[in-house]
Design a protein around this motif. Structure first.
Motif, PDB file in Angstrom:
ATOM      1  N   HIS A  77     -16.614  -2.495   8.283  1.00 15.96           N
ATOM      2  CA  HIS A  77     -17.550  -3.767   8.749  1.00 15.96           C
ATOM      3  C   HIS A  77     -17.660  -4.947   7.524  1.00 15.96           C
ATOM      4  CE1 HIS A  77     -18.729  -1.826  12.561  1.00 15.96           C
ATOM      5  NE2 HIS A  77     -19.452  -0.702  11.638  1.00 15.96           N
ATOM      6  N   LEU A  78     -16.868  -4.787   6.791  1.00 16.49           N
ATOM      7  CA  LEU A  78     -16.235  -5.432   5.399  1.00 16.49           C
ATOM      8  C   LEU A  78     -15.804  -7.301   5.951  1.00 16.49           C
ATOM      9  CD1 LEU A  78     -16.370  -5.552   2.127  1.00 16.49           C
ATOM     10  CD2 LEU A  78     -14.109  -4.857   2.821  1.00 16.49           C
ATOM     11  N   SER A  79     -16.348  -7.950   5.402  1.00 17.96           N
ATOM     12  CA  SER A  79     -16.245  -9.725   5.716  1.00 17.96           C
ATOM     13  C   SER A  79     -15.573 -10.007   5.099  1.00 17.96           C
ATOM     14  CB  SER A  79     -17.725 -10.197   6.163  1.00 17.96           C
ATOM     15  OG  SER A  79     -17.620 -10.042   5.144  1.00 17.96           O
ATOM     16  N   VAL A  80     -14.591  -9.524   4.848  1.00 18.45           N
ATOM     17  CA  VAL A  80     -12.835  -9.855   4.088  1.00 18.45           C
ATOM     18  C   VAL A  80     -11.646  -9.228   5.030  1.00 18.45           C
ATOM     19  CG1 VAL A  80     -12.148  -9.184   2.040  1.00 18.45           C
ATOM     20  CG2 VAL A  80     -14.435  -9.228   2.312  1.00 18.45           C
ATOM     21  N   ASP A  81     -11.255 -10.857   5.010  1.00 14.54           N
ATOM     22  CA  ASP A  81      -9.699 -11.275   5.426  1.00 14.54           C
ATOM     23  C   ASP A  81      -8.629 -10.134   4.550  1.00 14.54           C
ATOM     24  OD1 ASP A  81      -7.676 -11.550   6.791  1.00 14.54           O
ATOM     25  OD2 ASP A  81      -7.333 -13.802   6.493  1.00 14.54           O
ATOM     26  N   VAL A  82      -8.359  -9.545   4.726  1.00 15.03           N
ATOM     27  CA  VAL A  82      -7.422  -8.729   3.895  1.00 15.03           C
ATOM     28  C   VAL A  82      -6.045  -8.755   4.053  1.00 15.03           C
ATOM     29  CG1 VAL A  82      -6.901  -6.207   2.803  1.00 15.03           C
ATOM     30  CG2 VAL A  82      -9.053  -7.084   3.535  1.00 15.03           C
ATOM     31  N   VAL A  83      -5.211  -9.635   3.290  1.00 17.03           N
ATOM     32  CA  VAL A  83      -4.179  -9.705   3.758  1.00 17.03           C
ATOM     33  C   VAL A  83      -3.200  -8.889   3.279  1.00 17.03           C
ATOM     34  CG1 VAL A  83      -2.132 -11.509   3.851  1.00 17.03           C
ATOM     35  CG2 VAL A  83      -4.237 -12.468   3.910  1.00 17.03           C
ATOM     36  N   PRO A  84      -1.816  -8.786   3.682  1.00 21.91           N
ATOM     37  CA  PRO A  84      -0.609  -7.502   2.621  1.00 21.91           C
ATOM     38  C   PRO A  84      -0.016  -8.504   2.320  1.00 21.91           C
ATOM     39  CG  PRO A  84      -1.413  -7.054   4.784  1.00 21.91           C
ATOM     40  CD  PRO A  84      -1.951  -8.052   4.914  1.00 21.91           C
ATOM     41  N   GLN A  85       0.112  -7.904   0.789  1.00 28.98           N
ATOM     42  CA  GLN A  85       1.296  -8.620  -0.001  1.00 28.98           C
ATOM     43  C   GLN A  85       2.332  -9.397   0.641  1.00 28.98           C
ATOM     44  OE1 GLN A  85       1.637  -6.956  -3.576  1.00 28.98           O
ATOM     45  NE2 GLN A  85       3.209  -5.636  -2.679  1.00 28.98           N
ATOM     46  N   ALA A 130      -1.792  -5.312  -2.346  1.00 26.69           N
ATOM     47  CA  ALA A 130      -0.739  -5.293  -3.268  1.00 26.69           C
ATOM     48  C   ALA A 130       0.182  -4.308  -2.710  1.00 26.69           C
ATOM     49  CB  ALA A 130      -1.367  -5.023  -4.392  1.00 26.69           C
ATOM     50  N   SER A 131       0.416  -4.145  -1.408  1.00 30.01           N
ATOM     51  CA  SER A 131       0.990  -2.704  -0.819  1.00 30.01           C
ATOM     52  C   SER A 131       1.427  -3.373   0.066  1.00 30.01           C
ATOM     53  CB  SER A 131      -0.028  -1.643  -0.532  1.00 30.01           C
ATOM     54  OG  SER A 131       0.878  -0.787   0.782  1.00 30.01           O
ATOM     55  N   ASN A 132       2.940  -2.510   0.330  1.00 26.40           N
ATOM     56  CA  ASN A 132       2.999  -2.909   1.896  1.00 26.40           C
ATOM     57  C   ASN A 132       4.717  -1.503   2.311  1.00 26.40           C
ATOM     58  OD1 ASN A 132       4.078  -5.948   1.650  1.00 26.40           O
ATOM     59  ND2 ASN A 132       5.095  -5.338   0.068  1.00 26.40           N
ATOM     60  N   ASN A 133       3.313  -0.463   1.742  1.00 29.57           N
ATOM     61  CA  ASN A 133       3.238   0.895   2.581  1.00 29.57           C
ATOM     62  C   ASN A 133       2.768   0.814   4.103  1.00 29.57           C
ATOM     63  OD1 ASN A 133       1.932   3.786   3.210  1.00 29.57           O
ATOM     64  ND2 ASN A 133       3.682   4.044   1.267  1.00 29.57           N
ATOM     65  N   LYS A 134       3.770   1.014   5.119  1.00 27.79           N
ATOM     66  CA  LYS A 134       2.710   0.857   6.209  1.00 27.79           C
ATOM     67  C   LYS A 134       1.746   2.147   6.805  1.00 27.79           C
ATOM     68  CE  LYS A 134       6.935  -1.532   8.029  1.00 27.79           C
ATOM     69  NZ  LYS A 134       7.990  -1.283   9.665  1.00 27.79           N
ATOM     70  N   GLY A 135       2.181   2.767   5.970  1.00 29.36           N
ATOM     71  CA  GLY A 135       1.148   4.148   6.288  1.00 29.36           C
ATOM     72  C   GLY A 135      -0.595   3.262   5.314  1.00 29.36           C
ATOM     73  N   LYS A 136      -0.096   3.252   4.449  1.00 34.30           N
ATOM     74  CA  LYS A 136      -1.339   3.576   3.340  1.00 34.30           C
ATOM     75  C   LYS A 136      -2.024   1.646   4.249  1.00 34.30           C
ATOM     76  CE  LYS A 136       0.171   3.815  -1.257  1.00 34.30           C
ATOM     77  NZ  LYS A 136       0.283   3.842  -2.671  1.00 34.30           N
ATOM     78  N   LEU A 137      -0.826   1.115   4.743  1.00 35.06           N
ATOM     79  CA  LEU A 137      -1.934  -0.716   5.842  1.00 35.06           C
ATOM     80  C   LEU A 137      -2.431  -0.300   6.833  1.00 35.06           C
ATOM     81  CD1 LEU A 137       1.034  -2.663   4.885  1.00 35.06           C
ATOM     82  CD2 LEU A 137      -1.082  -3.176   3.822  1.00 35.06           C
ATOM     83  N   ALA A 138      -2.369   1.034   6.934  1.00 34.18           N
ATOM     84  CA  ALA A 138      -3.081   1.396   8.457  1.00 34.18           C
ATOM     85  C   ALA A 138      -4.214   2.087   8.066  1.00 34.18           C
ATOM     86  CB  ALA A 138      -2.177   2.291   9.038  1.00 34.18           C
ATOM     87  N   GLU A 139      -3.652   2.708   6.935  1.00 31.14           N
ATOM     88  CA  GLU A 139      -5.310   3.460   6.787  1.00 31.14           C
ATOM     89  C   GLU A 139      -6.399   2.449   5.942  1.00 31.14           C
ATOM     90  OE1 GLU A 139      -4.913   6.425   4.084  1.00 31.14           O
ATOM     91  OE2 GLU A 139      -3.807   7.620   5.607  1.00 31.14           O
ATOM     92  N   ASN A 160      -1.133   2.077 -12.915  1.00 26.91           N
ATOM     93  CA  ASN A 160      -0.763   1.708 -11.964  1.00 26.91           C
ATOM     94  C   ASN A 160      -1.227   1.100 -11.132  1.00 26.91           C
ATOM     95  OD1 ASN A 160       1.966   2.308 -13.170  1.00 26.91           O
ATOM     96  ND2 ASN A 160       2.158   4.428 -11.751  1.00 26.91           N
ATOM     97  N   ALA A 161      -2.906   1.352 -10.756  1.00 24.49           N
ATOM     98  CA  ALA A 161      -2.977   0.608  -9.981  1.00 24.49           C
ATOM     99  C   ALA A 161      -3.401  -1.147 -10.413  1.00 24.49           C
ATOM    100  CB  ALA A 161      -4.068   1.302  -9.219  1.00 24.49           C
ATOM    101  N   LEU A 162      -4.522  -0.923 -11.302  1.00 21.41           N
ATOM    102  CA  LEU A 162      -4.344  -2.677 -12.248  1.00 21.41           C
ATOM    103  C   LEU A 162      -3.363  -3.870 -11.968  1.00 21.41           C
ATOM    104  CD1 LEU A 162      -6.584  -1.614 -14.961  1.00 21.41           C
ATOM    105  CD2 LEU A 162      -6.823  -3.030 -13.200  1.00 21.41           C
ATOM    106  N   ILE A 163      -1.643  -2.820 -12.034  1.00 24.16           N
ATOM    107  CA  ILE A 163      -0.637  -3.186 -12.631  1.00 24.16           C
ATOM    108  C   ILE A 163      -0.498  -3.977 -11.208  1.00 24.16           C
ATOM    109  CG2 ILE A 163       1.893  -3.552 -12.735  1.00 24.16           C
ATOM    110  CD1 ILE A 163       1.185  -0.815 -14.617  1.00 24.16           C
ATOM    111  N   LYS A 164      -1.053  -3.142  -9.756  1.00 26.22           N
ATOM    112  CA  LYS A 164      -0.280  -4.079  -8.972  1.00 26.22           C
ATOM    113  C   LYS A 164      -1.531  -5.103  -8.468  1.00 26.22           C
ATOM    114  CE  LYS A 164       0.268   0.046  -7.731  1.00 26.22           C
ATOM    115  NZ  LYS A 164       0.257   1.666  -6.125  1.00 26.22           N
ATOM    116  N   ALA A 165      -2.745  -4.310  -8.897  1.00 32.05           N
ATOM    117  CA  ALA A 165      -3.370  -5.426  -8.279  1.00 32.05           C
ATOM    118  C   ALA A 165      -3.919  -7.039  -9.468  1.00 32.05           C
ATOM    119  CB  ALA A 165      -5.391  -4.790  -8.690  1.00 32.05           C
ATOM    120  N   ARG A 166      -3.368  -6.672 -10.911  1.00 35.08           N
ATOM    121  CA  ARG A 166      -3.748  -7.965 -11.074  1.00 35.08           C
ATOM    122  C   ARG A 166      -2.096  -8.951 -10.707  1.00 35.08           C
ATOM    123  NH1 ARG A 166      -7.476  -8.168 -14.872  1.00 35.08           N
ATOM    124  NH2 ARG A 166      -7.612  -6.625 -16.195  1.00 35.08           N
ATOM    125  N   HIS A 167      -0.917  -8.042 -10.708  1.00 33.95           N
ATOM    126  CA  HIS A 167       0.235  -8.342 -10.342  1.00 33.95           C
ATOM    127  C   HIS A 167       0.332 -10.053  -8.899  1.00 33.95           C
ATOM    128  CE1 HIS A 167       4.834  -9.172  -8.654  1.00 33.95           C
ATOM    129  NE2 HIS A 167       4.607  -8.705  -7.938  1.00 33.95           N
TER     130      HIS A 167
END
Length: 214
Positions: free
Chosen positions: A36-44, A18-27, A62-69
């Protein structure tokens, strides 16, 4: 010898980030890969999901709001973080308003300039005393939009606030965040070194320890 074709259970799970922040996405991508997390994480953003309205009063809310959304719109498990810089001398500001401290969301240069300006009178009153800063990351994972027991992890990173930026790496307030023990700013760290000690790195490692409970 012929091997059977993979079944759906052989495929990695898919979560929405739940983010479109490029810096956060890269991190996050680096941290997930190193774990080695066997999860395909897709940016929203790739799923056409707009940012949630962050009207909570705390990082956790705010983290909960974003995740639930993101989970509600995508139908997928979701992971979200709410991060910011807290300065005790300013009563915890910029805090949950870190990304829009200067009024324009995500304008790092203006946010940094406002923080320098706001701290100037405090610094002038006691120039020998360092100004403490605290990076905070609250990371939330929900299995579905109405998950009553979300996984929550918090990471803290302590440092000092500089009176002028140093370094051109990272993002946000990294150029103003000084690490006395390393004699460097967060913006001068490599991505690998930053992940090892940052608030976000700490939060995700704590979250990973909870994942077997899924």
């Amino acid at each position: 010898m012929n091997h059977p074709a993979p079944t759906s259970t052989d495929q990695p799970a898919q979560w929405v980030l739940a983010s479109n922040n490029k810096g956060k996405l890269a991190e996050f991508q680096r941290l997930f890969a190193s774990a080695h997390l066997s999860v395909d994480v897709v940016p929203q953003g790739e799923l056409g999901i707009d940012d949630a309205i962050e009207d909570g009063k705390s990082f956790i809310e705010n983290a909960l709001i974003k995740a639930r959304h993101a989970s509600r719109i995508s139908g997928l498990p979701a992971i979200a973080d709410d991060s910011g810089l807290c300065v005790p001398a300013l009563g915890g500001a910029p805090g949950i308003h870190s990304a829009r401290y200067a009024g324009e969301h995500g304008n790092d240069s203006k946010n940094n300039a406002k923080l320098i300006e706001t701290l100037a009178p405090i610094r002038q009153a006691d120039p020998e005393h360092p100004i403490e800063g605290l990076f905070v990351c609250v990371l939330v994972m929900v299995r579905h939009a109405d998950d009553p027991l979300p996984l929550i992890a918090q990471g803290l990173w302590r440092g000092e606030i500089l009176d002028a930026p140093i370094g051109d790496g990272g993002f946000g307030y990294d150029p103003l965040f000084w690490l006395p023990s390393l004699q460097t700013s967060a913006a001068q760290l490599s991505a690998v070194d930053k992940n090892d000690i940052s608030h976000r790195g700490k939060a995700i490692r704590k979250l990973l320890t909870q994942l077997p409970s899924l």
